[in-house]
Design a protein around this motif. Structure first.
Motif: not given
Length: 229
Positions: A52-53, A209, A211-214, A217-218
């Motif tokens: 997640t991170h 994160p 993965t991803g571009s936020a 992050g989650p």
């Protein structure tokens, strides 16, 4: 010459006035029922992981969560303001001694009701405990150190569990917010101590994160609040 009217002619007038008198009086409302206390099970479901991170550290865990049920004016910390000694020690070392004393002082003043202090746990993982709230102290705040880290912590921030209708919330899930206590300038999870002088203010922590571009992050996990009594 005075003329007399039959008595029965006055009866409709009398009863009409009586009816108006009765309807003009406001109906007496029953008193609102008193709101009793409520017992909640609080579970921190930590999802922080390498999936997640980014830069997930070895031995990742959370310190023993600590907090209280309280009034609106009894916050453990405020974003944009300096951290108390209790928040500093919790965020830097997972030490709850000073924060426990601060909560005890709030209890003595009537601003806080009950203390919750759990146990540390690994992440991913979870830990549960219970706490009682009442109508005068319907809010819940909790903090736990993100470990290892310089001075970072996760929080449940001033969550009001008494609805405007006077009913206690049956269940609620709240994302765990991450904060920087503003007392250590270390840039990574395992950075050596770098005391911030002068200290900065408590501020939201943006963890990238895995993965991803936020940009933020989650969340690190979820606070699950369940009324059990």
């Amino acid at each position: 010459m005075l003329r007399s009217f039959p008595r029965f002619c006055l009866l409709p007038v009398f009863f009409g006035l009586a009816a108006c008198s009765q309807t003009a009086e406001p109906a007496e409302m029953p008193p609102a029922p008193a709101v009793g206390s409520a017992l909640y099970r609080v579970t921190f479901e930590a999802t922080w992981s390498a999936a997640t991170h980014a830069n997930f550290p070895a031995g990742a865990h959370f310190s023993a969560p600590i907090g209280a049920s309280h009034r609106a004016d009894a916050l453990l910390f405020r974003p944009g303001q300096l951290a108390s000694l209790g928040i500093k020690d919790m965020a830097e070392r997972g030490n709850n001694t000073a924060l426990r004393a601060e909560i005890s002082a709030l209890q003595s003043s009537g601003a806080a009701f009950r203390l919750l202090e759990g146990r540390y746990f690994n992440s991913p993982g979870s830990a549960s405990d219970t706490i009682r709230l009442d109508a005068a102290h319907p809010r819940l705040s909790l903090v736990t150190m993100i470990a290892p880290s310089p001075d970072w912590f996760a929080a449940l921030e001033d969550e009001n569990l008494l609805e405007a209708t006077g009913q206690w919330v049956a269940q609620r899930r709240v994302p765990a917010r991450a904060y920087d206590a503003g007392t250590d300038s270390g840039p990574t999870f395992t950075a050596p101590d770098q005391p911030t002088r002068p200290a900065g203010v408590v501020a939201p922590l943006l963890l990238p994160p895995a993965t991803g571009s936020a940009p933020d992050g989650p969340p690190l996990g979820t606070w699950l609040l369940e009324r059990i009594k």
